[in-house]
Design a protein around this motif. Structure first.
Motif, mmCIF file in Angstrom:
data_model
loop_
_atom_site.group_PDB
_atom_site.id
_atom_site.type_symbol
_atom_site.label_atom_id
_atom_site.label_comp_id
_atom_site.label_asym_id
_atom_site.label_seq_id
_atom_site.Cartn_x
_atom_site.Cartn_y
_atom_site.Cartn_z
ATOM 1 N N GLY A 1 0.819 -1.205 0.000
ATOM 2 C CA GLY A 1 0.000 0.000 0.000
ATOM 3 C C GLY A 1 0.850 1.251 0.000
ATOM 4 N N GLY A 2 0.197 2.411 -0.011
ATOM 5 C CA GLY A 2 0.896 3.684 -0.076
ATOM 6 C C GLY A 2 0.814 4.459 1.212
ATOM 7 N N PHE A 3 1.960 4.924 1.695
ATOM 8 C CA PHE A 3 1.984 5.739 2.901
ATOM 9 C C PHE A 3 1.308 7.081 2.644
ATOM 10 N N GLU A 4 0.717 7.613 3.695
ATOM 11 C CA GLU A 4 0.081 8.920 3.601
ATOM 12 C C GLU A 4 1.108 10.038 3.751
ATOM 13 N N LEU A 5 2.159 9.794 4.533
ATOM 14 C CA LEU A 5 3.111 10.858 4.854
ATOM 15 C C LEU A 5 4.483 10.664 4.233
ATOM 16 N N LEU A 6 4.740 9.532 3.637
ATOM 17 C CA LEU A 6 6.072 9.209 3.153
ATOM 18 C C LEU A 6 6.021 8.624 1.747
ATOM 19 N N GLY A 7 7.099 8.808 1.002
ATOM 20 C CA GLY A 7 7.303 8.018 -0.193
ATOM 21 C C GLY A 7 7.855 6.660 0.232
ATOM 22 N N ARG A 8 7.697 5.656 -0.611
ATOM 23 C CA ARG A 8 8.156 4.328 -0.217
ATOM 24 C C ARG A 8 9.679 4.272 -0.061
ATOM 25 N N ARG A 9 10.400 4.979 -0.917
ATOM 26 C CA ARG A 9 11.853 5.007 -0.761
ATOM 27 C C ARG A 9 12.244 5.571 0.598
ATOM 28 N N GLU A 10 11.586 6.655 0.974
ATOM 29 C CA GLU A 10 11.884 7.273 2.263
ATOM 30 C C GLU A 10 11.551 6.325 3.407
ATOM 31 N N ALA A 11 10.443 5.608 3.281
ATOM 32 C CA ALA A 11 10.053 4.663 4.328
ATOM 33 C C ALA A 11 11.083 3.540 4.451
ATOM 34 N N PHE A 12 11.536 3.025 3.304
ATOM 35 C CA PHE A 12 12.560 1.983 3.333
ATOM 36 C C PHE A 12 13.850 2.500 3.976
ATOM 37 N N GLN A 13 14.231 3.718 3.645
ATOM 38 C CA GLN A 13 15.451 4.286 4.208
ATOM 39 C C GLN A 13 15.336 4.465 5.719
ATOM 40 N N LEU A 14 14.183 4.905 6.170
ATOM 41 C CA LEU A 14 13.963 5.062 7.606
ATOM 42 C C LEU A 14 14.061 3.715 8.320
ATOM 43 N N ALA A 15 13.375 2.710 7.778
ATOM 44 C CA ALA A 15 13.401 1.386 8.399
ATOM 45 C C ALA A 15 14.820 0.839 8.447
ATOM 46 N N ALA A 16 15.553 0.995 7.347
ATOM 47 C CA ALA A 16 16.930 0.494 7.297
ATOM 48 C C ALA A 16 17.830 1.229 8.279
ATOM 49 N N SER A 17 17.551 2.518 8.509
ATOM 50 C CA SER A 17 18.379 3.283 9.442
ATOM 51 C C SER A 17 18.264 2.755 10.866
ATOM 52 N N PHE A 18 17.158 2.060 11.152
ATOM 53 C CA PHE A 18 16.974 1.453 12.473
ATOM 54 C C PHE A 18 17.395 -0.021 12.472
ATOM 55 N N GLY A 19 18.039 -0.466 11.397
ATOM 56 C CA GLY A 19 18.589 -1.805 11.359
ATOM 57 C C GLY A 19 17.725 -2.860 10.711
ATOM 58 N N ALA A 20 16.638 -2.457 10.053
ATOM 59 C CA ALA A 20 15.774 -3.435 9.386
ATOM 60 C C ALA A 20 16.345 -3.806 8.018
ATOM 61 N N SER A 21 16.153 -5.071 7.618
ATOM 62 C CA SER A 21 16.474 -5.513 6.263
ATOM 63 C C SER A 21 15.208 -5.375 5.431
ATOM 64 N N VAL A 22 15.167 -4.362 4.557
ATOM 65 C CA VAL A 22 13.933 -4.074 3.825
ATOM 66 C C VAL A 22 13.840 -4.943 2.579
ATOM 67 N N GLN A 23 12.601 -5.279 2.213
ATOM 68 C CA GLN A 23 12.339 -6.210 1.122
ATOM 69 C C GLN A 23 11.245 -5.666 0.215
ATOM 70 N N LEU A 24 11.282 -6.039 -1.048
ATOM 71 C CA LEU A 24 10.265 -5.601 -1.996
ATOM 72 C C LEU A 24 9.013 -6.470 -1.942
ATOM 73 N N SER A 25 9.145 -7.686 -1.448
ATOM 74 C CA SER A 25 7.996 -8.594 -1.401
ATOM 75 C C SER A 25 8.021 -9.413 -0.127
ATOM 76 N N THR A 26 6.942 -10.095 0.142
ATOM 77 C CA THR A 26 6.865 -10.973 1.304
ATOM 78 C C THR A 26 7.612 -12.272 0.993
ATOM 79 N N THR A 27 8.585 -12.605 1.827
ATOM 80 C CA THR A 27 9.398 -13.803 1.614
ATOM 81 C C THR A 27 9.484 -14.602 2.912
ATOM 82 N N ARG A 28 10.260 -15.675 2.858
ATOM 83 C CA ARG A 28 10.453 -16.476 4.065
ATOM 84 C C ARG A 28 11.272 -15.736 5.113
ATOM 85 N N LYS A 29 11.883 -14.634 4.709
ATOM 86 C CA LYS A 29 12.661 -13.834 5.653
ATOM 87 C C LYS A 29 11.868 -12.660 6.230
#
Length: 312
Positions: A226-254
């Motif tokens: 889905g689409g964030f109301e306050l963020l672009g998806r790139r920005e959301a991925f960058q934020l999550a990664a900055s807190f140590g998350a491994s970001v993914q484009l799809s739902t996987t076993r990881k």
């Protein structure tokens, strides 16, 4: 012209959408402006700091709102003024999120509106690269804009919609919708269609391994649907990664966290099986493989990355 609506504009004290400090509204009946209202607002508790950048934009200070009505009182007045109208704003994503977050943080529920975006209508009909309020107003010959004065912005927003309808040769919302190119204004979810370029796997940021290992996103496999109301998806991925998350484009076993935007995944009756491909895949992994996947709402993501207080 048989067009009825209310144009609205909010100003905020700082970068938080809940920090609403002013509102302007213009009511249109049968294609004519018939009423206007505007006032200063005391921002909700916890959002009262006025940032220098915002003051420079709208010239409103903390001293100006000391005796202003609260958001609870203001929201009730706004609701009464709008009634059952369509609500139009220039960059409606912003004003819509101000309304929703200020209400949520204040613990009040005055419902929501049917939102339309005059900026997106202008982009579709006028072919402008820059669709800011001053540029659109100038292109249509609309004078007298005092930009970031909420009353003036709302009035010009209303005039933009009426001018676009007149240029298109239509007199009703139905006719305007018919002649507006698809994917130009509001999606089925009520949010603007994204013009953000697609993201490739090679574009994904690496997790910050020096982030706080105790943070709830650290070490998690996170994807978004889905689409964030306050963020672009790139920005959301960058934020999550900055807190140590491994970001993914799809739902996987990881995948261990699926962020669901556009709707509340914790609402009664929500079912992953009836959601997007990513949501259905998450349901499959959870039920058939006993995979532990946390379903996170958009608001919960904002809280996790520090964009909203934890009490939200």
């Amino acid at each position: 012209m048989n067009m009825d609506f209310t144009a609205i504009d909010f100003e905020t004290a700082n970068g938080k959408r809940a920090s609403v400090c002013a509102v302007g509204m213009t009511k249109v009946r049968n294609g004519k402006i018939i009423d206007q209202a505007s006032w200063l607002i005391k921002p909700p508790h916890g959002f009262t700091t006025f940032a220098d950048r915002n003051i420079a934009i709208h010239k409103i200070t903390e001293a100006d709102v000391v005796n202003a009505p609260s958001w609870t009182e203001s929201a009730a007045r706004i609701r009464d003024f709008v009634g059952n109208d369509i609500v139009v704003a220039h960059y409606a994503t912003f004003d819509k999120s101000v309304w929703r977050q200020a209400c949520e943080w204040s613990g009040v529920d005055f419902g929501d509106f049917h939102w339309l975006c005059s900026r997106d209508l202008a982009r579709a009909h006028l072919g402008l690269q820059d669709c800011s309020l001053p540029t659109v107003a100038d292109s249509l010959g609309i004078k007298g804009l005092d930009h970031h004065n909420a009353a003036s912005d709302a009035s010009v927003c209303a005039q933009i919609v009426l001018a676009i309808a007149q240029r298109a040769g239509v007199s009703t919302w139905v006719d305007l919708d018919t002649v507006t190119p698809q994917k130009s204004a509001i999606s089925r979810s009520g949010r603007p269609y994204s013009s953000e370029p697609s993201i490739r796997k090679s574009d994904l940021p690496e997790p910050n391994l020096n982030a706080d290992p105790e943070h709830e996103l650290f070490g998690q496999g996170l994807t978004i649907t889905g689409g964030f109301e306050l963020l672009g998806r790139r920005e959301a991925f960058q934020l999550a990664a900055s807190f140590g998350a491994s970001v993914q484009l799809s739902t996987t076993r990881k995948t261990t966290i699926l962020v669901i935007c556009d709707e509340n995944p914790h609402a009664p009756g929500f079912d992953l099986r009836h959601g997007t491909t990513k949501a259905r895949k998450a349901h499959e992994y959870i039920t058939e493989r006993a995979q532990q996947i946390r379903i996170m709402s958009e608001t919960e993501f904002y809280v996790a990355v520090g964009m909203a207080p934890a009490s939200m």
